[in-house]
Scaffold this motif. Structure first.
Motif, PDB file in Angstrom:
ATOM      1  N   LEU A   1     115.275  83.113  54.798  1.00  0.00           N
ATOM      2  CA  LEU A   1     114.315  82.737  55.832  1.00  0.00           C
ATOM      3  C   LEU A   1     114.327  81.230  56.050  1.00  0.00           C
ATOM      4  CD1 LEU A   1     112.134  83.559  57.824  1.00  0.00           C
ATOM      5  CD2 LEU A   1     110.477  83.560  55.921  1.00  0.00           C
ATOM      6  N   ALA A   2     114.514  80.473  54.980  1.00  0.00           N
ATOM      7  CA  ALA A   2     114.574  79.009  55.111  1.00  0.00           C
ATOM      8  C   ALA A   2     115.748  78.587  55.995  1.00  0.00           C
ATOM      9  CB  ALA A   2     114.682  78.369  53.723  1.00  0.00           C
ATOM     10  N   GLU A   3     116.889  79.244  55.842  1.00  0.00           N
ATOM     11  CA  GLU A   3     118.044  78.922  56.679  1.00  0.00           C
ATOM     12  C   GLU A   3     117.781  79.288  58.140  1.00  0.00           C
ATOM     13  OE1 GLU A   3     121.545  80.756  55.116  1.00  0.00           O
ATOM     14  OE2 GLU A   3     121.571  79.536  53.286  1.00  0.00           O
ATOM     15  N   LEU A   4     117.067  80.385  58.366  1.00  0.00           N
ATOM     16  CA  LEU A   4     116.711  80.756  59.728  1.00  0.00           C
ATOM     17  C   LEU A   4     115.777  79.707  60.330  1.00  0.00           C
ATOM     18  CD1 LEU A   4     116.688  82.727  62.111  1.00  0.00           C
ATOM     19  CD2 LEU A   4     114.880  84.009  60.943  1.00  0.00           C
ATOM     20  N   ASP A   5     114.801  79.276  59.561  1.00  0.00           N
ATOM     21  CA  ASP A   5     113.897  78.218  60.033  1.00  0.00           C
ATOM     22  C   ASP A   5     114.666  76.944  60.374  1.00  0.00           C
ATOM     23  OD1 ASP A   5     111.487  79.589  59.926  1.00  0.00           O
ATOM     24  OD2 ASP A   5     111.087  79.040  57.856  1.00  0.00           O
ATOM     25  N   ASP A   6     115.659  76.622  59.565  1.00  0.00           N
ATOM     26  CA  ASP A   6     116.449  75.411  59.800  1.00  0.00           C
ATOM     27  C   ASP A   6     117.222  75.523  61.118  1.00  0.00           C
ATOM     28  OD1 ASP A   6     117.605  72.830  58.868  1.00  0.00           O
ATOM     29  OD2 ASP A   6     119.458  73.985  58.820  1.00  0.00           O
ATOM     30  N   ALA A   7     117.781  76.698  61.375  1.00  0.00           N
ATOM     31  CA  ALA A   7     118.515  76.899  62.623  1.00  0.00           C
ATOM     32  C   ALA A   7     117.581  76.833  63.826  1.00  0.00           C
ATOM     33  CB  ALA A   7     119.243  78.240  62.588  1.00  0.00           C
TER      34      ALA A   7
END
Length: 455
Positions: free
Chosen positions: A193-199
């Motif tokens: 989820l953190a990587e999705l937020d970053d994108a």
């Protein structure tokens, strides 16, 4: 929308009855056992029925804008030349409102269904148990049929008699525009989820709409990312318990609050279009296909369409967990169709549903046009697919959900009115700053309890 869960078949949508049974809409008599001959017969089926050889017209009520059902009916008539189709089509939101009246006053032989509990309660759908027995549907993987089973009076889902069938079974996740992903430096799908937020954050900085989503009308699409976030923070089991109306089940849990708070952060950060509350499903699809939006929370029923409209330019991934290596979950449900309790050609309609799951050409159409996995035996025919297609990605994701036991029904399917009367207005208020995440869950749970207790 969805089967559309729908849930039409776009949500989905595999979704729900837009209101209670209209006053004065008396249900037909309680005559729901499948009948081998004329309506009213109670003789058990001794053999699998067919459509015969005499000319016959099947009356059908389908969701507009989705090519799979009509593609299947066209092929069916090519193979069974005595069968013609009289097809009525409406938007899914209209079907959700019309379903009780249509099934009571002029029952179709085959109909795209919204949430089914109230329809079963009011004796508007044919019990399909005898058909399941003679056609062998009970030997299919039970996960395909569980969501279509209901207890006496439509009270308990997931067990009991079979009242509907799927043209295929679908799954939701996240589509992404590969060209826009390259623009923001996203070389592979997010795995947390953190990587999705970053994108999402990078897209916003690059002037790219992070998430293409609809939330207008009576079927608010922010329920899709919200349920994805619920799965990211929690597990599928408690969500299914709530949807299936298990005792003491609640949607107002700590992990679901985290999910609603996360969705609110996306809203406040400008991750959606400013006019998201005015965007309907068709507009969302048009904008995404036109290149306006990096991500889109939607179902595999769009896979074939996206492979055609944006060949090679769209990817798909399952909603990632909030925890590294966490198990994944997704909405996964049949594209739901049923037979009216008083349908004149119930046997032929049931024969068609069995043909959809068993005929090789029909299964090819289910994958290539519908973009989803066909119903039927686990070892049944599957067409070969190019591995660089969205359809191949969504089918592979479905296998992963099976491994993780992460299939969920759609939160919009918990009661007949919960989508139009509670989820949608509360999510629209959340976008407008008139509701909080805490208030949203408490309001939906209160509405749910009132509807369950009053049913």
């Amino acid at each position: 929308m969805p089967r559309r869960f729908s849930p039409h078949r776009r949500a989905v949508l595999m979704v729900v009855l837009g209101g209670t049974l209209a006053a004065g809409c008396a249900a037909p008599g309680n005559n729901n056992a499948p009948q081998p001959e004329a309506a009213g017969s109670s003789t058990p089926l001794s053999a699998a029925p067919t459509c015969g050889t005499d000319p016959i017209t099947i009356n059908a009520y389908f969701e507009t804008g989705f090519p799979l059902p009509k593609a299947l009916t066209t092929e069916f008539s090519a193979q069974h030349k005595n069968v013609t189709w009289n097809i009525r089509e409406d938007q899914f939101a209209v079907i959700t409102q019309n379903a009780p009246r249509v099934l009571a006053d002029d029952p179709p032989d085959l109909m795209r269904l919204p949430q089914v509990s109230e329809l079963v309660k009011n004796n508007l759908l044919k019990n399909l148990d005898d058909y399941a027995k003679v056609f062998g549907w009970d030997a299919w993987p039970e996960s395909q049929l569980a969501q279509l089973r209901l207890g006496p009076g439509g009270k308990t889902r997931g067990e009991g008699s079979l009242y509907a069938m799927g043209l295929n079974f679908s799954m939701t996740g996240v589509f992404y525009n590969k060209k826009l992903a390259e623009k923001i430096g996203m070389s592979s799908p997010p795995t947390t989820l953190a990587e999705l937020d970053d994108a999402i954050s990078k897209a916003k900085k690059e002037g790219v709409t992070p998430i293409a989503q609809f939330n207008g009308g009576a079927t608010g699409g922010l329920a899709f990312p919200l349920q994805g976030l619920m799965a990211a923070y929690g597990t599928a089991g408690p969500i299914n318990d709530w949807i299936f109306q298990k005792p003491d089940a609640t949607i107002d849990t700590p992990t679901n609050l985290q999910a609603a708070q996360h969705l609110e952060r996306w809203i406040k950060a400008g991750s959606f279009w400013k006019d998201v509350n005015a965007v309907d499903y068709a507009t969302m699809m048009s904008r995404f296909i036109g290149g306006d939006g990096l991500f889109m929370f939607n179902g595999d029923w769009e896979s074939g369409n996206l492979d055609k409209q944006m060949p090679g330019d769209v990817g798909f991934f399952l909603m990632p967990s909030a925890q590294e290596g966490g198990k994944l979950a997704a909405m996964s449900a049949p594209l739901t169709f049923g037979i009216g309790a008083q349908a004149k050609n119930a046997d032929c309609a049931a024969f068609f549903l069995n043909w959809v799951a068993s005929d090789q050409k029909a299964r090819d159409i289910a994958v290539e046009v519908g973009g989803s996995h066909p119903m039927g035996p686990a070892d049944a025919h599957m067409p070969p697919l190019a591995q660089d297609t969205v359809t191949a990605s969504t089918l592979a994701a479905g296998a992963k959900i099976g491994e993780d036991n992460g299939a969920m029904d759609f939160i919009a399917n918990a009661t007949g009115a919960i989508y139009a009367k509670s989820w949608t207005p509360q999510l629209q208020k959340l976008v407008g700053g008139q509701q909080t995440p805490e208030g949203l869950l408490k309001s939906v749970q209160s509405d749910y309890q009132s509807q369950v207790e009053g049913s």
